[in-house]
Scaffold this active site. Sequence first.
Site, PDB file in Angstrom:
ATOM      1  N   ILE A 189       0.825  -1.226   0.000  1.00  0.00           N
ATOM      2  CA  ILE A 189       0.000   0.000   0.000  1.00  0.00           C
ATOM      3  C   ILE A 189       0.853   1.268   0.000  1.00  0.00           C
ATOM      4  O   ILE A 189       0.354   2.371  -0.126  1.00  0.00           O
ATOM      5  CB  ILE A 189      -0.954   0.051   1.208  1.00  0.00           C
ATOM      6  CG1 ILE A 189      -0.168  -0.152   2.512  1.00  0.00           C
ATOM      7  CG2 ILE A 189      -2.090  -0.949   1.047  1.00  0.00           C
ATOM      8  CD1 ILE A 189      -0.999   0.127   3.758  1.00  0.00           C
ATOM      9  N   GLY A 190       2.119   1.149   0.161  1.00  0.00           N
ATOM     10  CA  GLY A 190       2.917   2.376   0.172  1.00  0.00           C
ATOM     11  C   GLY A 190       4.393   2.033   0.267  1.00  0.00           C
ATOM     12  O   GLY A 190       4.784   0.870   0.324  1.00  0.00           O
ATOM     13  N   ALA A 191       5.172   3.087   0.221  1.00  0.00           N
ATOM     14  CA  ALA A 191       6.612   2.880   0.313  1.00  0.00           C
ATOM     15  C   ALA A 191       7.127   3.683   1.486  1.00  0.00           C
ATOM     16  O   ALA A 191       6.888   4.895   1.570  1.00  0.00           O
ATOM     17  CB  ALA A 191       7.277   3.326  -0.963  1.00  0.00           C
ATOM     18  N   GLY A 192       7.786   3.008   2.392  1.00  0.00           N
ATOM     19  CA  GLY A 192       8.384   3.705   3.536  1.00  0.00           C
ATOM     20  C   GLY A 192       9.864   3.894   3.264  1.00  0.00           C
ATOM     21  O   GLY A 192      10.375   3.458   2.223  1.00  0.00           O
ATOM     22  N   VAL A 201       5.438  -0.832   2.517  1.00  0.00           N
ATOM     23  CA  VAL A 201       4.406  -0.900   3.539  1.00  0.00           C
ATOM     24  C   VAL A 201       3.273  -1.737   2.935  1.00  0.00           C
ATOM     25  O   VAL A 201       2.850  -1.479   1.805  1.00  0.00           O
ATOM     26  CB  VAL A 201       3.900   0.504   3.931  1.00  0.00           C
ATOM     27  CG1 VAL A 201       2.858   0.400   5.035  1.00  0.00           C
ATOM     28  CG2 VAL A 201       5.060   1.386   4.354  1.00  0.00           C
ATOM     29  N   ASP A 250       7.709  16.426  13.371  1.00  0.00           N
ATOM     30  CA  ASP A 250       7.358  16.325  11.949  1.00  0.00           C
ATOM     31  C   ASP A 250       5.854  16.150  11.803  1.00  0.00           C
ATOM     32  O   ASP A 250       5.380  15.299  11.048  1.00  0.00           O
ATOM     33  CB  ASP A 250       8.124  15.153  11.316  1.00  0.00           C
ATOM     34  CG  ASP A 250       8.115  15.230   9.788  1.00  0.00           C
ATOM     35  OD1 ASP A 250       7.694  16.274   9.239  1.00  0.00           O
ATOM     36  OD2 ASP A 250       8.514  14.233   9.153  1.00  0.00           O
ATOM     37  N   GLY A 300      11.521   0.364   3.442  1.00  0.00           N
ATOM     38  CA  GLY A 300      11.007  -0.749   2.638  1.00  0.00           C
ATOM     39  C   GLY A 300       9.530  -0.552   2.365  1.00  0.00           C
ATOM     40  O   GLY A 300       8.969   0.512   2.648  1.00  0.00           O
TER      41      GLY A 300
HETATM   42  P1  AMP Z   1       5.421   5.686   6.435  1.00  0.00           P
HETATM   43  O1  AMP Z   1       6.702   5.022   6.168  1.00  0.00           O
HETATM   44  O2  AMP Z   1       4.946   5.494   7.838  1.00  0.00           O
HETATM   45  O3  AMP Z   1       5.402   7.133   6.041  1.00  0.00           O
HETATM   46  O4  AMP Z   1       4.345   4.961   5.521  1.00  0.00           O
HETATM   47  C1  AMP Z   1       4.303   5.071   4.117  1.00  0.00           C
HETATM   48  C2  AMP Z   1       2.893   5.028   3.639  1.00  0.00           C
HETATM   49  O5  AMP Z   1       2.311   3.795   3.963  1.00  0.00           O
HETATM   50  C3  AMP Z   1       1.987   6.060   4.299  1.00  0.00           C
HETATM   51  O6  AMP Z   1       2.022   7.266   3.605  1.00  0.00           O
HETATM   52  C4  AMP Z   1       0.645   5.405   4.195  1.00  0.00           C
HETATM   53  O7  AMP Z   1       0.045   5.656   2.952  1.00  0.00           O
HETATM   54  C5  AMP Z   1       0.963   3.968   4.311  1.00  0.00           C
HETATM   55  N1  AMP Z   1       0.750   3.509   5.669  1.00  0.00           N
HETATM   56  C6  AMP Z   1       1.646   3.502   6.635  1.00  0.00           C
HETATM   57  N2  AMP Z   1       1.115   3.013   7.767  1.00  0.00           N
HETATM   58  C7  AMP Z   1      -0.144   2.682   7.491  1.00  0.00           C
HETATM   59  C8  AMP Z   1      -1.216   2.149   8.253  1.00  0.00           C
HETATM   60  N3  AMP Z   1      -1.096   1.854   9.538  1.00  0.00           N
HETATM   61  N4  AMP Z   1      -2.407   1.944   7.640  1.00  0.00           N
HETATM   62  C9  AMP Z   1      -2.513   2.257   6.377  1.00  0.00           C
HETATM   63  N5  AMP Z   1      -1.571   2.778   5.612  1.00  0.00           N
HETATM   64  C10 AMP Z   1      -0.390   2.997   6.154  1.00  0.00           C
END
Ligand code: AMP
Length: 942
Positions: free
Chosen positions: A620-623, A628, A739, A626
């Site tokens: 669902i996303g990229a942290g 997400v 932040d 790595g």
């Molecule tokens: P982060 O590394 O925490 O910034 O996460 C990267 C992306 O993953 C975020 O912008 C969200 O879109 C998604 N994401 C992170 N944590 C969650 C979560 N608990 N539930 C849903 N999406 C998440």
Amino acid sequence: MLVGVGSCLSDPLTFSQKKSQVKVIMCFLGDTGMCSSAPGLVWQGPLCGLGEWEEIGEVDENYAPIHTYQVCKVMEQNQNNWLLTSWISNEGASRIFIELKFTLRDCNSLPGGLGTCKETFNMYYFESDDEDGRNIKENQYIKIDTIAADESFTELDLGDRVMKLNTEVRDVGPLTKKGFYLAFQDVGACIALVSVRVYYKKCPSVIRNLARFPDTITGADSSQLLEVSGVCINHSVTEEAPKMHCSAEGEWLVPIGKCLCKAGYEEKNNTCQVCRPGFFKASPHSPSCSKCPPHSYTLDEASTSCLCEEHYFRKESDPPTMACTRPPSAPRSAISNVNETSVFLEWIPPADTGGRKDVSYYIACKKCSSHSGLCEACGGHVRYLPQQTGLKNTSVMMVDLLAHTNYTFEIEAVNGVSDQNPGARQFVSVNVTTNQAAPSPVSTVKKGKITKNSISLSWQEPDRPNGIILEYEIKYFEKDQETSYTIIKSKETAITADGLKPGSAYVFQIRARTAAGYGGFSRRFEFETSPVCKCFSLLPAPRQKYSSVVVCFFFFPRRCGYSKAKQDPEEEKMHFHNGHIKLPGVRTYVDPHTYEDPNQAVHEFAKEIEASCITIERVIGAGEFGEVCSGRLKLQGKREFPVAIKTLKVGYTEKQRRDFLGEASIMGQFDHPNIIHLEGVVTKSKPVMIVTEYMENGSLDTFLKKNDGQFTVIQLVGMLRGIASGMKYLSDMGYVHRDLAARNILINSNLVCKVSDFGLSRVLEDDPEAAYTTRGGKIPIRWTAPEAIAFRKFTSASDVWSYGIVMWEVMSYGERPYWEMTNQDVIKAVEEGYRLPSPMDCPAALYQLMLDCWQKDRNSRPKFDEIVSMLDKLIRNPSSLKTLVNASSRVSNLLVEHSPVGSGAYRSVGEWLEAIKMGRYTEIFMENGYSSMDAVAQVTLE
Ligand code: AMP
């Protein structure tokens, strides 16, 4: 011959110096009064055949007789008339002075004889040790000088009876013999010699700084200083060797050192006077005799100390000026408080301290038989807190007394002179009976069954239970992890500690409790859980050097979930960390950096999840570290539920792993509905994962952009309220986010917003919005308070600033703060007082709250709890949200200056942009058709 009349011979001021500084050794005077102190003088008569000097008696202007030597052979050629003194002793002086007073006739005033008349005469000397040298020849005399008159007299002066007296002084030296002759040679003048005075100079005897300095003849040289040592006067002693310097002029200069009156004597008028009876002086350094201090006396003169009156004493270290003192009286009003086998005593200081400040207390302890009444000294087992002797405070605690025993405590006041009068001991007694005693420590502990997760123990009752044992307390912890321990309470003499780590050593300590309280802990007992390990041998590969390798395979337990202690209903279990009981809600944030081993922090705050319990569904996303993913977590005994899974990409460094898990160490400390909830971590298998609750709508900024204009103001305020509430929780925990931005807020399907993104390195690396500042840090400029940008002052108040920006983002449905302005322009504009304008259709109360969050003075910004209350109030009273920020004032400036600038004041768009330091955007405005202020007033956010 008439030499003149009148006389000022008796005027002592003819000497330029004080009489005491001059010693006259020869004096001839016409006026006898002047030289009375000088030894008599015998003039030689004129030397036979050599001259015409005559001794003539005259009268001065007052007709008093004066004595003169005269010669006046002015009419005849080749005069050579000598007048000699008798031998003059120089008395040891090496420079002598000769003062002459004489009158001399003006040759011009003489009728005739001008050719032969002279107006000078010569003075000579001849040194000799005795009078034998009197018949020496003229040419053996050494000339001192030719003497001329300053004033000579005439016939007229004689007629007016004016005496023109001349005074001349000459000196001779250095002299090497005991004495000398003086001679005056006339070569044809008309002279009357009225006085001759011969003297030397001396520094007169003096007492200075209690030292006596003798009469000292000055040196031969006119610039010489003679160093002279002084002698201390009677009853004085040398402090520093006294010295002075005698100048050529007979003056004492530069005194050095001094004497002091010895003990028993004081200085008065340059002498040392004895101290009278009743007075004393202890040391030469004391300035004067002092009266004997209280309770002391002396009957003698010259006392150096005073004696103490009867029953009064002086400690060796007491100064003699201190009063004599005596031992104190007994302490008063002693009270006791018995607590089981401890006794607390308290009293008030004695009425009479004996005149001393060094009062302390001594406790004597006696143990008394209730049958015989006999007492004996307590043994060494009694402990005194803080101590038994030298107590400065008026209380003491005795511990480790025997239970049910009569004691007598004597509290004695003692001071610095108590030991000089042992018979005068005064004390107050307190009788007490102790109560029950706590049980003695458990001494024998045996291990029972040991598994990979549990250790069973049993023990025996303490040797001296001292009552009925109510329960046991068992404390245990993993070896070398003492700060984190568990306590189990049990009524039985056996327990099983479970939930332990396999193959790990644990330390156990047990203590018993009775009605009298806890006994001491037993010594430490160490036992080890068994490892979960199947071992077998690999045979060496033919070409390998190693003989054999033992490989251990560890199997994960089959059930999913956390290791949990199975508990006996009779047992009560509590966990402690760093001395604090671990209870939810009342904690403060612990920085994982404070842990030496970051892995320990992770396990402290995050639960370990078996990888097998997690099902990953989609990315669902990229942290930063790595991908997400979303997925599902199934823990034992719980229903499966959706989770977000952050993964650590393969090939990570140790630092990356630490930073990645750092977020879990922080998140795991929080427990709040508006903070993203950590389910646990996977560290024991790869990939390393962080598992959190799943937020269906993802990050808030993206969500709002996607749903622009879709929500009611109340819904938006509800989101803001949630974020503020989460931030209040964080600030109460002492955690500064640094932040806070809409992109770091997650929103779930119920539109509940939760604060997330708790990176360890924070902001510095993992936010694409973060830019490097001039000071080197990486900061998300648009969201950050000016003091945090300028000098890294990150506080909850700077989080409040960021919160104001989040409010703006929310109310403008994810608009980028400050649009496309550069970071530098943002910093400059904010510094100059400009602020973001109100978003469109924004309630005035909310915009006002944003402006409050953006106060330059961070102390003037609202606190998060105030923000929560304010938003609650608005939600409860929705009509308060109806007043919107006036549309024309909203758009009149892209950035609002705090001291409002009326748009009407500007004649052109360029002028206006210049005024708000945005001149560089003029062209863009023109290109887009905003060429007049009226057009600018129509600007909308879009
Ligand atoms: P982060 O590394 O925490 O910034 O996460 C990267 C992306 O993953 C975020 O912008 C969200 O879109 C998604 N994401 C992170 N944590 C969650 C979560 N608990 N539930 C849903 N999406 C998440």
